[in-house]
Design a protein around this motif. Structure first.
Motif, PDB file in Angstrom:
ATOM      1  N   TRP A  54       0.814  -1.220   0.000  1.00 33.35           N
ATOM      2  CA  TRP A  54       0.000   0.000   0.000  1.00 33.35           C
ATOM      3  C   TRP A  54       0.848   1.271   0.000  1.00 33.35           C
ATOM      4  CZ3 TRP A  54       1.296   2.900   4.142  1.00 33.35           C
ATOM      5  CH2 TRP A  54       1.656   2.267   5.331  1.00 33.35           C
ATOM      6  N   LEU A  55       2.132   1.163   0.407  1.00 36.16           N
ATOM      7  CA  LEU A  55       2.986   2.356   0.437  1.00 36.16           C
ATOM      8  C   LEU A  55       3.082   2.984  -0.946  1.00 36.16           C
ATOM      9  CD1 LEU A  55       4.891   4.086   2.242  1.00 36.16           C
ATOM     10  CD2 LEU A  55       6.765   2.649   1.421  1.00 36.16           C
ATOM     11  N   TRP A  56       3.111   2.136  -1.975  1.00 32.53           N
ATOM     12  CA  TRP A  56       3.301   2.648  -3.335  1.00 32.53           C
ATOM     13  C   TRP A  56       2.013   3.174  -3.948  1.00 32.53           C
ATOM     14  CZ3 TRP A  56       8.053   3.336  -2.897  1.00 32.53           C
ATOM     15  CH2 TRP A  56       8.891   2.377  -2.328  1.00 32.53           C
ATOM     16  N   ASP A  57       0.919   3.135  -3.193  1.00 30.65           N
ATOM     17  CA  ASP A  57      -0.316   3.772  -3.645  1.00 30.65           C
ATOM     18  C   ASP A  57      -0.298   5.274  -3.406  1.00 30.65           C
ATOM     19  OD1 ASP A  57      -1.369   1.331  -4.438  1.00 30.65           O
ATOM     20  OD2 ASP A  57      -2.318   0.950  -2.495  1.00 30.65           O
ATOM     21  N   LEU A  58       0.641   5.730  -2.579  1.00 29.82           N
ATOM     22  CA  LEU A  58       0.774   7.161  -2.306  1.00 29.82           C
ATOM     23  C   LEU A  58       1.561   7.818  -3.450  1.00 29.82           C
ATOM     24  CD1 LEU A  58       1.741   6.894   1.481  1.00 29.82           C
ATOM     25  CD2 LEU A  58      -0.501   7.473   0.538  1.00 29.82           C
ATOM     26  N   PRO A  59       1.336   9.113  -3.685  1.00 31.39           N
ATOM     27  CA  PRO A  59       2.030   9.797  -4.796  1.00 31.39           C
ATOM     28  C   PRO A  59       3.465  10.176  -4.445  1.00 31.39           C
ATOM     29  CG  PRO A  59       0.596  11.347  -3.683  1.00 31.39           C
ATOM     30  CD  PRO A  59       0.351  10.015  -3.020  1.00 31.39           C
ATOM     31  N   LEU A  60       4.256   9.229  -3.963  1.00 27.11           N
ATOM     32  CA  LEU A  60       5.593   9.487  -3.438  1.00 27.11           C
ATOM     33  C   LEU A  60       6.582   9.821  -4.553  1.00 27.11           C
ATOM     34  CD1 LEU A  60       5.691   6.582  -0.845  1.00 27.11           C
ATOM     35  CD2 LEU A  60       5.584   9.028  -0.320  1.00 27.11           C
ATOM     36  N   THR A  61       7.416  10.833  -4.274  1.00 22.12           N
ATOM     37  CA  THR A  61       8.497  11.188  -5.196  1.00 22.12           C
ATOM     38  C   THR A  61       9.867  10.932  -4.568  1.00 22.12           C
ATOM     39  OG1 THR A  61       8.502  13.493  -4.442  1.00 22.12           O
ATOM     40  CG2 THR A  61       7.087  12.952  -6.318  1.00 22.12           C
ATOM     41  N   LYS A  62       9.986  11.074  -3.238  1.00 22.72           N
ATOM     42  CA  LYS A  62      11.257  10.869  -2.545  1.00 22.72           C
ATOM     43  C   LYS A  62      11.010   9.976  -1.331  1.00 22.72           C
ATOM     44  CE  LYS A  62      13.084  15.396  -3.899  1.00 22.72           C
ATOM     45  NZ  LYS A  62      13.654  16.689  -3.430  1.00 22.72           N
ATOM     46  N   VAL A  63      11.724   8.857  -1.256  1.00 22.58           N
ATOM     47  CA  VAL A  63      11.533   7.891  -0.177  1.00 22.58           C
ATOM     48  C   VAL A  63      12.892   7.446   0.335  1.00 22.58           C
ATOM     49  CG1 VAL A  63      10.595   5.645   0.484  1.00 22.58           C
ATOM     50  CG2 VAL A  63       9.374   7.062  -1.186  1.00 22.58           C
ATOM     51  N   SER A  64      13.084   7.506   1.654  1.00 20.43           N
ATOM     52  CA  SER A  64      14.283   6.977   2.284  1.00 20.43           C
ATOM     53  C   SER A  64      13.890   5.915   3.298  1.00 20.43           C
ATOM     54  CB  SER A  64      15.084   8.085   2.978  1.00 20.43           C
ATOM     55  OG  SER A  64      16.229   7.533   3.601  1.00 20.43           O
ATOM     56  N   LEU A  65      14.345   4.667   3.046  1.00 22.75           N
ATOM     57  CA  LEU A  65      14.092   3.538   3.935  1.00 22.75           C
ATOM     58  C   LEU A  65      15.407   2.998   4.501  1.00 22.75           C
ATOM     59  CD1 LEU A  65      11.555   1.600   1.660  1.00 22.75           C
ATOM     60  CD2 LEU A  65      11.021   3.237   3.466  1.00 22.75           C
ATOM     61  N   SER A  66      16.462   3.772   4.433  1.00 20.25           N
ATOM     62  CA  SER A  66      17.798   3.284   4.779  1.00 20.25           C
ATOM     63  C   SER A  66      17.940   2.979   6.261  1.00 20.25           C
ATOM     64  CB  SER A  66      18.848   4.318   4.354  1.00 20.25           C
ATOM     65  OG  SER A  66      18.678   5.519   5.081  1.00 20.25           O
ATOM     66  N   ASN A  67      18.935   2.131   6.577  1.00 20.67           N
ATOM     67  CA  ASN A  67      19.283   1.785   7.950  1.00 20.67           C
ATOM     68  C   ASN A  67      18.109   1.212   8.727  1.00 20.67           C
ATOM     69  OD1 ASN A  67      22.230   2.699   8.532  1.00 20.67           O
ATOM     70  ND2 ASN A  67      21.333   4.402   7.382  1.00 20.67           N
ATOM     71  N   ASN A  68      17.498   0.181   8.163  1.00 18.26           N
ATOM     72  CA  ASN A  68      16.506  -0.625   8.849  1.00 18.26           C
ATOM     73  C   ASN A  68      16.899  -2.094   8.665  1.00 18.26           C
ATOM     74  OD1 ASN A  68      14.106   1.049   9.940  1.00 18.26           O
ATOM     75  ND2 ASN A  68      14.523   2.005   7.945  1.00 18.26           N
ATOM     76  N   SER A  69      15.961  -2.997   8.821  1.00 19.29           N
ATOM     77  CA  SER A  69      16.231  -4.425   8.606  1.00 19.29           C
ATOM     78  C   SER A  69      15.231  -5.007   7.613  1.00 19.29           C
ATOM     79  CB  SER A  69      16.175  -5.190   9.934  1.00 19.29           C
ATOM     80  OG  SER A  69      17.152  -4.710  10.832  1.00 19.29           O
ATOM     81  N   LEU A  70      14.833  -4.209   6.634  1.00 19.63           N
ATOM     82  CA  LEU A  70      13.867  -4.653   5.624  1.00 19.63           C
ATOM     83  C   LEU A  70      14.527  -5.654   4.679  1.00 19.63           C
ATOM     84  CD1 LEU A  70      12.437  -1.102   4.943  1.00 19.63           C
ATOM     85  CD2 LEU A  70      11.241  -2.959   6.116  1.00 19.63           C
ATOM     86  N   ASP A  71      13.735  -6.677   4.256  1.00 23.88           N
ATOM     87  CA  ASP A  71      14.330  -7.723   3.425  1.00 23.88           C
ATOM     88  C   ASP A  71      13.605  -7.966   2.105  1.00 23.88           C
ATOM     89  OD1 ASP A  71      12.020  -9.012   4.218  1.00 23.88           O
ATOM     90  OD2 ASP A  71      13.024 -10.385   5.597  1.00 23.88           O
ATOM     91  N   GLY A  72      12.596  -7.155   1.779  1.00 23.37           N
ATOM     92  CA  GLY A  72      11.921  -7.369   0.508  1.00 23.37           C
ATOM     93  C   GLY A  72      10.708  -6.475   0.341  1.00 23.37           C
ATOM     94  N   PHE A  73       9.932  -6.769  -0.713  1.00 24.67           N
ATOM     95  CA  PHE A  73       8.752  -5.986  -1.046  1.00 24.67           C
ATOM     96  C   PHE A  73       7.549  -6.921  -1.127  1.00 24.67           C
ATOM     97  CE2 PHE A  73      12.443  -3.902  -2.751  1.00 24.67           C
ATOM     98  CZ  PHE A  73      12.245  -2.555  -2.507  1.00 24.67           C
TER      99      PHE A  73
END
Length: 543
Positions: free
Chosen positions: A341-360
């Motif tokens: 659902w995050l990509w349903d927003l009209p996002l132009t700039k996204v920073s997800l750095s320095n977490n422990s995310l492993d996929g989409f």
């Protein structure tokens, strides 16, 4: 008859004199103003840099040439100095109380930013420049307190004292009724903020971040009349008690409360700021962020910055922000997969750095939204295939992950990239031909398993590559000769590969090249300069 003769006399004598005086005043600055400028220049050591505007200030300059004094604006009618644009002019030393600068009483604009005044104090004599409308002292090394004479500058509309070492209580600026922009950030001011500051009749932007200001704000009884639109209070010593008075500044569009020493979690849903478009709460513990109701005042948010907020999951409140374009949720404790659902927003700039995310979440080939311009996935645990990139992407960082396979072919869609950093992954295979000509700034493929030869198409279509780092791979062959066309190249790093070539003297003419790293390859032959070229690599600092 007498009237006619007087009329003729006036036309023949006085009108030509008037025209001559007008023409002279339009072309000639006053000689005394020239002397003041030259005296001010002589108060400092000779500039050591070549680009300073002061190089045009000489006593041999014709008295009738205003264009020879770079950075100076003279009044067309009176010949006096009204503007000094001396930012980054290589001035160094101190501004003394008897400086010639204070003789320029007609100054309206003074910019001395990005000079070095050797920890000078702030001379009280600046209060004599009563016509000043703009005063810029950003990054100049001022120390001590702001003198009380600052309140004499009643015509000021812009005051920038940021990034110095000024200290003491809050400066006496709240009587400057025409002030629209005030930046005191990155100093050592302490104490409280006077409530009258928020009701100044013209103030639109206020930056007090990175000081030692403390609780508590006085009651803002008439804050509803405030015109303030941008407020930066981050990195001070306030607590949560400031939220109530701030919530009365109903015209705010930008609010920065990052890294405040707030003891209790902030309930962002309760902020009644309906005009707010940008909100920075980085470094603060939050509450009520998992609400899915849109019954809050933040629905107009364009930018939300939640870095270092100890978040363990994506806040549900994001779903209720239909206008959100910029999201920084870096340096948290996010795990698992990025929600679809995050990509349903009209996002132009996204920073997800320095977490422990492993996929989409979603299908194996995740297609990122076409609105995306900047994406930072660095320092996570992402693995597997890379998501499909939109042609709008301009800034992509995905370093320090577990990505495998070939470099994503979606990079080769028609585009120009300012930054592409895929370093410290497990990409393999050859470097696509397209990369050599689409990256205009930084190309970093360091520490992967890439093989084959570097494509020989760098900068062939006007690309302005600045950094090329392909070190710690398995690249073979020779350095591509097309690198000689990269006139903006500053850093070339190809260490720890299997390149077989002679020393690249053919890069000697690149005007900005500062660093060449060739170690742990198979370079051979002479590294001495040819006799007919005694000064190659004019900017080189490291080899």
């Amino acid at each position: 008859m007498m009237i006619t003769r007087l009329h003729v006399l006036f036309c023949c004598v006085f009108v030509p004199i008037f025209l001559i005086n007008t023409i002279v005043s339009l072309q000639f600055p006053l000689p005394e103003q020239i002397e003041i400028l030259l005296a001010f220049k002589d108060e400092f050591p000779s500039p050591t840099c070549n680009h300073t505007v002061l190089n045009s200030w000489t006593r041999s300059t014709p008295q009738n040439s205003t264009n020879s004094f770079d950075g100076v604006v003279f009044d067309n009618k009176t010949g006096v100095v009204t503007d000094l644009h001396l930012d980054d002019a290589c001035l160094r030393g101190t501004i003394e109380p008897n400086s010639s600068l204070f003789k320029l009483h007609h100054l309206r604009y003074l910019d001395l930013s990005y000079n070095n005044f050797y920890l000078s104090s702030f001379p009280s004599e600046f209060g004599r420049l009563a016509n000043l409308e703009v005063l810029n002292f950003r990054y100049v090394g001022l120390v001590g307190e702001v003198p009380s004479s600052i309140q004499n500058l009643s015509r000021l509309t812009v005051l920038d004292l940021s990034n110095n070492k000024l200290r003491g209580g809050f400066p006496l600026v709240y009587n400057l009724t025409k002030l629209s922009f005030l930046d005191l950030s990155n100093n050592n001011f302490s104490g409280t903020i006077p409530s009258s500051l928020f009701t100044m009749p013209s103030l639109l932007e206020l930056d007090l971040s990175q000081n030692h200001l403390r609780d508590r704000l006085e009651n803002l009884n008439s804050s509803s009349s405030s015109k303030l639109k941008s407020l930066y209070l981050g990195r001070n010593l306030f607590s949560g008690r400031i939220l109530d008075p701030i919530s009365r500044l109903v015209k705010l569009t930008y609010l920065d409360l990052s890294f405040l020493t707030i003891l209790n979690p902030i309930n962002i849903v309760s902020l009644p700021l309906k005009s707010l478009e940008y909100l920075d709460l980085s470094g603060i513990t939050l509450s009520r962020i998992n609400t899915t109701t849109s019954d809050h005042a933040l629905t107009n948010l364009i930018g939300l910055y939640l870095s270092s907020c100890t978040l363990v999951e994506f806040p549900e409140i994001l779903k209720t922000l239909p206008n959100l374009q910029e999201l920084d949720i870096s340096n948290n404790k996010l795990k698992g997969k990025v929600p679809r659902w995050l990509w349903d927003l009209p996002l132009t700039k996204v920073s997800l750095s320095n977490n422990s995310l492993d996929g989409f979440e979603g299908s194996r080939e995740v297609v990122l939204p076409s609105s995306l311009v900047m994406l930072d996935l660095s320092s996570n645990a992402f693995g597997g295939p890379f998501p499909i990139l939109p042609p709008t992407i301009d800034f992509l960082i995905a370093s320090k992950n577990n990505f495998t396979g070939d470099l994503p072919l979606s990079l080769c869609n028609p585009r120009k990239l300012t930054v592409l950093d895929l370093s410290h992954n497990s990409f393999s295979g050859p470097i696509p031909q397209c990369l050599g000509d689409i990256v205009e700034g930084i190309l970093n493929l360091r520490h992967n398993n890439l093989n084959g030869m570097l494509p020989d198409i760098f900068c062939t279509s006007g690309s302005s590559l600045i950094t090329l780092d392909v070190s710690k791979n398995q690249i073979t062959g020779k350095l591509p000769r097309s690198l000689a066309k990269c006139n903006r190249l500053k850093l070339l790093n190809v260490e720890n590969n299997m390149i077989t070539d002679t020393f690249p003297f053919w890069l000697k003419a690149l005007p900005l090249l500062q660093v060449i790293v060739l170690g742990s390859n198979r370079f051979y032959g002479s590294i001495s300069s040819p006799q007919d070229d005694p000064l190659p690599f004019s900017k080189l600092q490291i080899i």
